[in-house]
Scaffold this motif. Structure first.
Motif, mmCIF file in Angstrom:
data_model
loop_
_atom_site.group_PDB
_atom_site.id
_atom_site.type_symbol
_atom_site.label_atom_id
_atom_site.label_comp_id
_atom_site.label_asym_id
_atom_site.label_seq_id
_atom_site.Cartn_x
_atom_site.Cartn_y
_atom_site.Cartn_z
ATOM 1 N N SER A 122 -10.396 -1.254 1.495
ATOM 2 C CA SER A 122 -9.934 -1.814 2.609
ATOM 3 C C SER A 122 -8.271 -1.438 2.863
ATOM 4 O O SER A 122 -7.956 -1.797 3.684
ATOM 5 C CB SER A 122 -10.390 -3.169 2.721
ATOM 6 N N ILE A 123 -7.865 -1.138 1.922
ATOM 7 C CA ILE A 123 -6.415 -0.936 2.110
ATOM 8 C C ILE A 123 -6.095 0.738 2.550
ATOM 9 O O ILE A 123 -6.556 1.496 1.728
ATOM 10 C CB ILE A 123 -5.698 -1.145 0.386
ATOM 11 N N LYS A 124 -5.178 0.718 3.344
ATOM 12 C CA LYS A 124 -4.892 2.169 3.684
ATOM 13 C C LYS A 124 -4.159 2.846 2.571
ATOM 14 O O LYS A 124 -3.338 2.633 1.989
ATOM 15 C CB LYS A 124 -3.926 2.178 4.682
ATOM 16 N N GLY A 125 -4.699 4.113 2.260
ATOM 17 C CA GLY A 125 -4.167 5.040 1.236
ATOM 18 C C GLY A 125 -4.617 4.597 -0.130
ATOM 19 O O GLY A 125 -4.160 5.376 -0.993
ATOM 20 N N PHE A 126 -5.629 3.839 -0.426
ATOM 21 C CA PHE A 126 -5.762 3.371 -1.661
ATOM 22 C C PHE A 126 -7.228 4.202 -2.038
ATOM 23 O O PHE A 126 -7.585 5.230 -1.782
ATOM 24 C CB PHE A 126 -5.975 1.871 -1.744
ATOM 25 N N SER A 127 -8.295 3.090 -2.475
ATOM 26 C CA SER A 127 -9.675 3.652 -2.587
ATOM 27 C C SER A 127 -10.342 4.058 -1.992
ATOM 28 O O SER A 127 -10.494 3.601 -0.774
ATOM 29 C CB SER A 127 -10.179 2.788 -3.787
ATOM 30 N N ARG A 128 -11.377 5.031 -2.304
ATOM 31 C CA ARG A 128 -12.581 5.289 -1.386
ATOM 32 C C ARG A 128 -13.548 4.347 -1.628
ATOM 33 O O ARG A 128 -13.581 3.639 -2.677
ATOM 34 C CB ARG A 128 -12.972 6.652 -1.961
ATOM 35 N N ALA A 143 10.543 2.278 5.749
ATOM 36 C CA ALA A 143 10.018 3.027 4.447
ATOM 37 C C ALA A 143 9.219 2.502 3.537
ATOM 38 O O ALA A 143 9.606 1.016 3.295
ATOM 39 C CB ALA A 143 11.133 3.955 3.945
ATOM 40 N N ASN A 144 8.489 2.822 2.607
ATOM 41 C CA ASN A 144 7.847 1.859 1.456
ATOM 42 C C ASN A 144 8.851 2.029 0.332
ATOM 43 O O ASN A 144 9.523 3.262 -0.129
ATOM 44 C CB ASN A 144 6.566 2.746 0.959
ATOM 45 N N PRO A 145 9.667 1.053 0.193
ATOM 46 C CA PRO A 145 10.872 0.945 -0.680
ATOM 47 C C PRO A 145 10.441 1.620 -2.147
ATOM 48 O O PRO A 145 11.176 2.146 -2.946
ATOM 49 C CB PRO A 145 11.186 -0.409 -0.698
ATOM 50 N N TYR A 146 9.202 1.225 -2.586
ATOM 51 C CA TYR A 146 8.896 1.701 -3.803
ATOM 52 C C TYR A 146 8.605 3.328 -4.098
ATOM 53 O O TYR A 146 9.215 4.019 -4.973
ATOM 54 C CB TYR A 146 7.513 0.941 -4.352
ATOM 55 N N LEU A 147 7.827 3.729 -2.847
ATOM 56 C CA LEU A 147 8.118 5.253 -2.974
ATOM 57 C C LEU A 147 9.467 6.014 -2.842
ATOM 58 O O LEU A 147 9.396 6.743 -3.347
ATOM 59 C CB LEU A 147 7.011 5.607 -1.820
ATOM 60 N N ASP A 179 1.073 -1.245 0.074
ATOM 61 C CA ASP A 179 0.023 0.031 -0.006
ATOM 62 C C ASP A 179 0.902 1.302 -0.083
ATOM 63 O O ASP A 179 2.087 1.139 -0.285
ATOM 64 C CB ASP A 179 -1.149 -0.169 1.032
ATOM 65 N N LEU A 180 0.421 2.425 0.236
ATOM 66 C CA LEU A 180 0.768 3.778 0.223
ATOM 67 C C LEU A 180 2.213 3.905 1.079
ATOM 68 O O LEU A 180 3.075 4.343 0.742
ATOM 69 C CB LEU A 180 -0.024 5.017 0.085
ATOM 70 N N GLU A 181 1.899 3.193 2.352
ATOM 71 C CA GLU A 181 2.884 3.484 3.351
ATOM 72 C C GLU A 181 4.068 2.173 3.307
ATOM 73 O O GLU A 181 5.051 2.198 3.999
ATOM 74 C CB GLU A 181 2.008 3.166 4.824
ATOM 75 N N GLY A 182 3.831 1.210 2.469
ATOM 76 C CA GLY A 182 4.616 0.021 2.180
ATOM 77 C C GLY A 182 4.248 -1.169 2.904
ATOM 78 O O GLY A 182 4.867 -2.192 2.860
ATOM 79 N N ALA A 206 2.577 3.327 22.462
ATOM 80 C CA ALA A 206 1.711 3.660 21.354
ATOM 81 C C ALA A 206 2.397 3.765 20.132
ATOM 82 O O ALA A 206 2.170 3.375 18.975
ATOM 83 C CB ALA A 206 0.929 4.977 21.573
ATOM 84 N N GLU A 207 3.746 4.329 20.280
ATOM 85 C CA GLU A 207 4.672 4.459 19.066
ATOM 86 C C GLU A 207 5.032 2.983 18.392
ATOM 87 O O GLU A 207 5.310 2.979 17.145
ATOM 88 C CB GLU A 207 6.024 4.815 19.940
ATOM 89 N N ILE A 208 4.843 1.857 19.225
ATOM 90 C CA ILE A 208 5.144 0.846 18.513
ATOM 91 C C ILE A 208 3.700 0.074 17.981
ATOM 92 O O ILE A 208 3.646 -0.300 17.046
ATOM 93 C CB ILE A 208 5.629 -0.241 19.466
ATOM 94 N N LEU A 209 2.873 0.134 18.876
ATOM 95 C CA LEU A 209 1.343 -0.500 18.477
ATOM 96 C C LEU A 209 0.743 0.076 17.654
ATOM 97 O O LEU A 209 0.149 -0.589 16.673
ATOM 98 C CB LEU A 209 0.408 -0.682 19.702
ATOM 99 N N PHE A 210 0.945 1.446 17.076
ATOM 100 C CA PHE A 210 0.385 2.067 16.060
ATOM 101 C C PHE A 210 1.287 2.347 14.981
ATOM 102 O O PHE A 210 0.861 3.154 14.215
ATOM 103 C CB PHE A 210 -0.142 3.333 16.591
ATOM 104 N N HIS A 211 2.411 1.535 14.777
ATOM 105 C CA HIS A 211 3.383 1.733 13.932
ATOM 106 C C HIS A 211 2.800 1.027 12.647
ATOM 107 O O HIS A 211 2.127 -0.135 12.813
ATOM 108 C CB HIS A 211 4.545 0.885 14.324
ATOM 109 N N HIS A 212 3.144 1.630 11.445
ATOM 110 C CA HIS A 212 2.356 1.094 10.094
ATOM 111 C C HIS A 212 2.774 -0.214 9.686
ATOM 112 O O HIS A 212 1.690 -0.948 8.983
ATOM 113 C CB HIS A 212 2.290 1.970 9.051
#
Length: 442
Positions: A50-56, A340-344, A22-25, A425-431
């Motif tokens: 259902s994919i973060k950063g994709f379609s509405r 990081a998202n390697p593609y981005l 997805d957008l975040e990798g 929270a820094e870990i649990l909410f990591h992408h």
């Protein structure tokens, strides 16, 4: 057609795993029964909403086109028997590449670079990670207890049958089975930290290999009852994990970044690439350091590259020029985190290096930029990114807004001031850690 015939003829093959990011990798995998895939390979769809950063929701149906050139057998001793893996390209209903699929965009850009200029962008990465005790150590993280290291050894220092070395050996063997061209592997500077190096290749394959490298590491570790983590700074008072990206341009067999008579052995074209990267370092920082945790790593006390300058020896410089020859000369962009998202990241670094703005004053500042620093926290990085006309030009307004929004949501759920304690929270909410159960709490 040769791949379809191979699938049809290969009796030991049961399923095909098609994967995308997805957008975040964040990495996604869909397993298709072989018989179903042979019948429906040209009409694979999924719910993009259902994919973060994709379609509405109103444009949720997306196509998944198999990129047959990425076809690989998965090692059966790690992933189970009878499976192969291939990457997919996300497409809209009209057949165009989805604007948030940066694998598709990187593939398209690499192809145009070769077709129009006969250039190949080569990338190799040095992706570090940690090995922790227990399954799902990230999902079960508590700041009061922290992570439990499996090894207390040091740099290059681990007994051959130590848990960390056994893990590294298994990971290296799996990489060979997946056609990585391994070079060396070893425990890293921090205790329980690892790094496996493999040969450079074209940018798209290099990005695919990053995703496979992390997938294999996580599965090998899980099979051993442990957790492989690519958090940039999971433990505050030891070295963090980076993903140093080595880049060069080639025309056929000729390395265009090499010039024996050039400064530090680099050609004018290579120095132009470096100067453009340094000029736009602030704009692109969020794409290279995409989590709250990654800004802990940018600490010069632990060899971290937070200064916007270039150097042959100073490891706090964002860009380093390693010792090289006609074949190996490249630039090393050190300020990239392993989450990081390697593609981005590759797409932005290549386009900035080739097309980004450049001023005469940038050349003068190249070696004397101790006063220019990368953002110290995620909020500063988000502000630079979302106000960057260059990022809008390179990835589009909608992607710039969506990416900044996702990162703002993440930052809001983490402490603004990092301090010396890695917060829960820094870990649990990591992408790369969160799951759908937690998404509803975002």
């Amino acid at each position: 057609e040769c791949y379809l015939k191979y699938l049809s003829d290969e009796k030991q093959l049961k399923a095909v795993t098609v994967c995308f990011s997805d957008l975040e990798g964040r990495f996604y995998m869909l397993d298709y029964d072989k018989k179903h895939l042979l019948q429906s390979y040209d009409n694979l769809t999924f719910d993009g909403s259902s994919i973060k950063g994709f379609s509405r929701v109103r444009e949720s149906d997306l196509r998944l086109e198999v990129d047959w050139g990425s076809f690989r057998w998965l090692p059966s001793d790690i992933f189970g028997p009878g499976k192969v893996i291939t990457f997919g390209v996300i497409k809209n209903q009209d057949g165009s590449i989805h604007d948030a699929d940066f694998r598709g965009k990187l593939k398209e850009f690499s192809a145009s670079l070769f077709e129009e200029k006969r250039l190949t962008a080569n990338v190799s990465v040095e992706c570090e990670g940690f090995l922790f005790e227990g399954l799902s150590a990230e999902q079960n993280y508590s700041s009061r207890e922290g992570f439990k290291l499996v090894s207390r050894g040091g740099y290059f220092n681990s007994l051959p049958k130590d848990s960390l070395k056994t893990f590294i050996d298994s990971l290296a063997e799996a990489q060979r089975a997946l056609a990585f061209q391994n070079e060396k592997d070893h425990p890293e500077v921090a205790p329980s930290q690892f790094e496996l190096n493999y040969r450079y290749c074209d940018a798209l394959l290099a990005a695919d290999q990053v995703q496979l490298y992390k997938l294999i590491a996580r599965q090998v570790a899980a099979n051993m009852g442990m957790t492989a983590s690519f958090l940039p700074k999971p433990i505050a008072e030891i070295n963090g994990s980076g993903m140093h990206c080595n880049l060069s341009l080639a025309e056929g067999e000729k390395n265009l970044f090499y010039d024996k008579a050039g400064e530090l052995g680099l050609s004018d074209q290579a120095w132009s690439f470096v100067d453009r990267i340094l000029h736009s370092a602030g704009d692109m920082c969020l794409a290279l350091n995409s989590s709250v945790n990654s800004y802990r790593r940018l600490d010069p006390r632990y060899e971290a590259p937070n200064q916007i300058k270039v150097s042959a020896v100073d490891r706090t410089a964002m860009v380093r020029v390693p010792l090289g020859n006609e074949k190996s000369t490249r630039i090393e962009i050190r300020a990239v985190a392993p989450d990081a998202n390697p593609y981005l990241a590759f797409y932005i670094m290549l386009r900035v290096g080739l097309e980004g703005p450049l001023q005469e004053s940038d050349i003068a500042k190249r070696r004397h930029s101790d006063d220019r620093m990368l953002p110290g926290d995620m909020y500063d990085a988000i502000e630079l990114f979302e106000n960057s006309t260059l990022m809008e030009e390179l990835i589009g307004l909608r992607n710039r807004e969506r990416y900044a929004q996702l990162k703002t949501l993440s930052a809001h759920r983490c402490p603004h001031d990092l301090g010396s304690l890695v917060k829960t929270a820094e870990i649990l909410f990591h992408h790369e850690v969160t799951n759908q159960h937690l998404w509803s709490h975002f």
